[in-house]
Structure formats: C-alpha cells, structure tokens
Design an enzyme around this catalytic site. Structure first.
Site, PDB file in Angstrom:
ATOM      1  N   ASP A 110    -173.775 -38.388   0.405  1.00 44.03           N
ATOM      2  CA  ASP A 110    -173.202 -37.108  -0.009  1.00 44.03           C
ATOM      3  C   ASP A 110    -174.099 -35.919   0.281  1.00 44.03           C
ATOM      4  OD1 ASP A 110    -170.676 -37.964  -0.908  1.00 44.03           O
ATOM      5  OD2 ASP A 110    -171.587 -38.791  -2.715  1.00 44.03           O
ATOM      6  N   ASP A 171    -164.710 -41.028   1.944  1.00 43.60           N
ATOM      7  CA  ASP A 171    -165.229 -39.681   1.682  1.00 43.60           C
ATOM      8  C   ASP A 171    -166.324 -39.286   2.676  1.00 43.60           C
ATOM      9  OD1 ASP A 171    -164.476 -41.372  -0.395  1.00 43.60           O
ATOM     10  OD2 ASP A 171    -165.594 -40.320  -1.922  1.00 43.60           O
ATOM     11  N   GLY A 229    -162.238 -54.551   3.343  1.00 45.28           N
ATOM     12  CA  GLY A 229    -162.065 -53.353   2.543  1.00 45.28           C
ATOM     13  C   GLY A 229    -162.026 -53.695   1.065  1.00 45.28           C
ATOM     14  N   THR A 231    -161.733 -51.554  -3.044  1.00 43.75           N
ATOM     15  CA  THR A 231    -161.695 -50.260  -3.728  1.00 43.75           C
ATOM     16  C   THR A 231    -162.805 -50.197  -4.760  1.00 43.75           C
ATOM     17  OG1 THR A 231    -160.222 -48.583  -4.604  1.00 43.75           O
ATOM     18  CG2 THR A 231    -160.154 -50.720  -5.711  1.00 43.75           C
ATOM     19  N   ARG A 243    -157.127 -39.831  -3.788  1.00 42.53           N
ATOM     20  CA  ARG A 243    -158.140 -38.898  -3.274  1.00 42.53           C
ATOM     21  C   ARG A 243    -158.727 -39.398  -1.961  1.00 42.53           C
ATOM     22  NH1 ARG A 243    -160.704 -38.104  -7.628  1.00 42.53           N
ATOM     23  NH2 ARG A 243    -162.735 -39.030  -7.389  1.00 42.53           N
ATOM     24  N   TRP A 247    -159.084 -37.312   1.361  1.00 45.70           N
ATOM     25  CA  TRP A 247    -160.332 -37.182   2.152  1.00 45.70           C
ATOM     26  C   TRP A 247    -160.054 -37.560   3.604  1.00 45.70           C
ATOM     27  CZ3 TRP A 247    -163.267 -34.198  -0.376  1.00 45.70           C
ATOM     28  CH2 TRP A 247    -163.787 -34.434  -1.655  1.00 45.70           C
TER      29      TRP A 247
HETATM   30  N1  GLY Z   1    -166.673 -38.477  -3.259  1.00 44.98           N
HETATM   31  C1  GLY Z   1    -166.510 -39.109  -4.491  1.00 44.98           C
HETATM   32  C2  GLY Z   1    -165.142 -38.989  -5.058  1.00 44.98           C
HETATM   33  O1  GLY Z   1    -164.234 -38.465  -4.428  1.00 44.98           O
HETATM   34  O2  GLY Z   1    -164.986 -39.417  -6.191  1.00 44.98           O
END
Ligand code: GLY
Length: 394
Positions: A110, A171, A229, A231, A243, A247
């Site tokens: 990040d 993300d 993959g 989650t 989300r 992203w």
């Molecule tokens: N990038 C972390 C989230 O979207 O929770």
C-alpha cells in the site's frame, strides 16, 4: 450536439451542494486532526484519532489509509482554489518522509496509496524535493516486494511470512501508479517494467473467466506457478467482494492508461460490466456482489465511490463514445445516489463524508461505518464530476 457529446451525470446544483457539505466537514476536521491522523473507519459515524499501535502514539502515521487525509485536502484545494488546503496538505509531507526514512510500518504494497497522495502530488505540483525523495524511497521499498520468478508484488506482511508469501490482492492495481511515476521522474524503466508484469499477472489470474475477481491470489514463490484464489474480506472464496471488483475497474483502467495494453482495458470493462450488472435499485453495491436487495446485508458505500471514479477513468480511456457515455452515465447515477442517500450534511453529527461503508465484514471491522478511502473516492468522484479537465493524481 448529440447525447454522446454531453457529459451525463448528476445535476450541477446537487453536486455543488454535495461539495459544499463535504468542504464543511473537512474544515472541521482540519481543526480537530491537523497533522494527526483519523482512524481507518468511524465508530458510531465519527472518526476517532488513529489508535496507538506498533509502538506509535495515537494519531500517528501508521496503517494503509493515512494518505487519504492529505489526499482529501488536495482535492479541497482543487475544488475551492483556496491555498489554505494546499498548506494543510503540504504539512503532511514531513510525516510521510519520516515514515519511509525510519521504516515505520512499511511491510505492505500500500506504499502506492500512501505515497501517491501524500508525496507524488506535491512533488508534481510544487517540485518539493523532500516529497519527491520520500516518494522515490517508497517506490524503492515497493520494489523490494517484487517476487521472482512470478513477477508479482507481494501484498501483505513480511516477505518470509509463509501465510503471505507469494500472495497478492486486487487492490494492488492502485499501487502501481507510484512505480510508473518513479520511472517517469527518474528515467529508470525498472519500476514501470515491474508494474507492467504485475498487472499482466493479475489480468491473467485474479480476473476469473466469468468476469468476477478473486480478492487475493497466490503464486508459488519458488517456481512462479499460479496457485489459487482466496478471499480475505469477501463473503467466500468463490464469491466476488464488491470493493475488490471496484478496485479492478479503477486499477485495470489506470494500468491501461500507463501501458496502453488493450488487455488491461478489456479487463477493466469486464470488471465494470459485472459490477454494474449486480447493482441494487439505488446503485450502491452490497459489500459482496453475491448479495442484492432483500438480502438484509450491508452496503459498501466505499465500493460505490471507487467504482464511480473507476468508471469515469475507464470512459476516458475508451475511443467508442457511446460505450464511454454508458460508463459515465452509470458513474453519475452511483455518485448521485451517494450524494442523496449516503453523504453527511456537513454538520456536527458525523465527521465523515459518506456513511454505510464496510471495511472487513468477516472480521466485523468497520461495518456500516464511514471510512477514509470511501470519503476520499467520494470527494474524487465529486471533483471529477465538477471539474471536467481535472488532473488525476494517480
Ligand atoms: N485496500 C484494502 C481494502 O480495500 O480494504
């Protein structure tokens, strides 16, 4: 003029009112937070100061979301032209420079979110040498997370952590703009080449054949083989975390903007089509696309805000005006719904810009609360809607 010449979207009066309410909230937050940092999410609709963690005091610059605070201040500067916001945003450069110099909480991909908004913006706009040096140091640190032979950037944790080794997440597509900027500003192509390989791997593996996405994906760190993959914040490994899909819309579009690779643009469109097909009546997604109206599940307003920005970015990348118009219209409907039904009024009841987000439902963190990234992308969406020639920081 044809319909496709008109930028569709929410009407100007409603947008002006939404911007005014957001600015009132930011003004109050400048007084209460100044150079310190709010928590990731609200508690009962109010951000407390960031709690003490990792040997740092409360309000310290730790975690992945602190840059959304100066990021919002830069947007406030764009929206108002008031230099007070630029001064407030610039006052955060020192904290981010110290963080990267002292190695505080850097075991994360990040760094892109963190240093694009806090340091690349001032480096680009003011030429501030300390901001540029800090952003480059962050890009260098991000490069240490590139795993060969897979050519992916490890998302979370220590590089030797067996649970995290070889794992990346959707993300991460928002973190590569830091690397593209680093190549542009230094002339050293290594950063962009790493970003290009990473986004190609995500296009191949994190995007599923049915157009949904995995939240996270593992590669074998020794052989580079694509494994599986999983989650972390979604409902199930096979479901589609809302989300994450948002992203994907925004991240694949941005990576296309930097590389010109048509496969990335196609991936962004696939993510967008799937996301839009799963929206409920008010256009604000539930926290996992598995859920729809009648499910009694929570919305994730932050996914909606990210998608509203990503759809406009996607539209800007397209040459077909009718298709671009479709995505811009969808972005406008989402933004209008956020402004009408999820935004606060700029009064004292809440210090967030939008409510009803979800951070991590499986762990019960930040459920039905405001969050910093939701606020940032809501304000970015308002900025995109009201300043058509706005220059993106990403
Ligand atoms: N990038 C972390 C989230 O979207 O929770």
């Amino acid at each position: 003029m044809t319909a496709t010449d008109v930028r569709p979207g929410p009407d100007a009066e409603a947008m002006a009112a939404a911007v005014a309410a957001a600015i009132r909230t930011l003004d109050a937050n400048i007084d209460s937070f100044a150079d310190r940092y709010p928590a990731d999410t609200t508690v009962d609709n109010r951000y407390p100061l960031r709690p003490p963690t990792a040997g740092q005091p409360s309000g310290a610059n730790v975690g992945w979301t602190t840059s959304f605070w100066p990021g919002m201040l830069w947007l406030a500067h764009d929206l108002t032209g008031d230099d007070r916001y630029q001064r407030a945003a610039m006052s955060h450069v020192r904290s981010f420079a110290t963080r990267v110099a002292r190695g505080i909480d850097l075991d994360t991909h990040d760094l892109g979110f963190l240093y694009t908004l806090s340091c690349v913006i001032p480096a680009r706009r003011t030429g501030d040498p300390r901001a540029r040096a800090a952003a480059l140091a962050a890009a260098d640190h991000l490069m240490t997370r590139v795993l060969e032979p897979a050519g992916i950037i490890q998302a979370w944790g220590d590089l030797d952590d067996p649970r995290q080794r070889g794992r990346t997440i959707i993300d991460s597509l928002m973190n590569t703009p830091l690397l593209f900027w680093a190549s542009q500003t230094t002339g050293d192509g290594r950063y962009a080449s790493a970003a290009r390989r990473h986004s190609a791997q995500l296009r191949r593996h994190i995007l599923r054949p049915d157009g949904t996405t995995f939240h996270t994906f593992y590669w074998d760190p020794e052989t580079g083989a694509a494994l599986r993959g999983e989650t972390e914040q979604g409902h199930a490994d096979h479901s589609c975390w809302a989300r994450g899909q948002a992203w994907g819309i925004y991240g694949f579009s941005l990576n296309h903007r930097y590389t010109g690779e048509s496969g990335l643009l196609a991936a962004a469109r696939t993510c967008a089509d799937r996301f839009l097909a799963r929206l409920p009546a008010d256009h604000v997604a539930y926290w996992d696309l598995e859920f729809g109206d009648g499910s009694r599940q929570d919305r994730d307003s932050s996914a909606a805000a990210i998608a509203a920005c990503g759809l406009v970015e996607l539209a800007d990348n397209l040459t077909d005006a009718d298709v671009a118009h479709r995505y811009r219209s969808a972005a406008g409907r989402i933004l209008r719904s956020l402004a009408d039904g999820y935004a606060t009024d700029g009064g004292p009841a809440s210090n967030a810009l939008i409510l009803h987000g979800v951070y991590d439902k499986p762990k019960g963190i930040g459920v039905d609360e405001g969050n910093l990234w939701g606020d940032y992308f809501y304000l970015e969406a308002l900025t995109r809607a009201t300043i058509p020639d706005w220059t993106s920081p990403w």
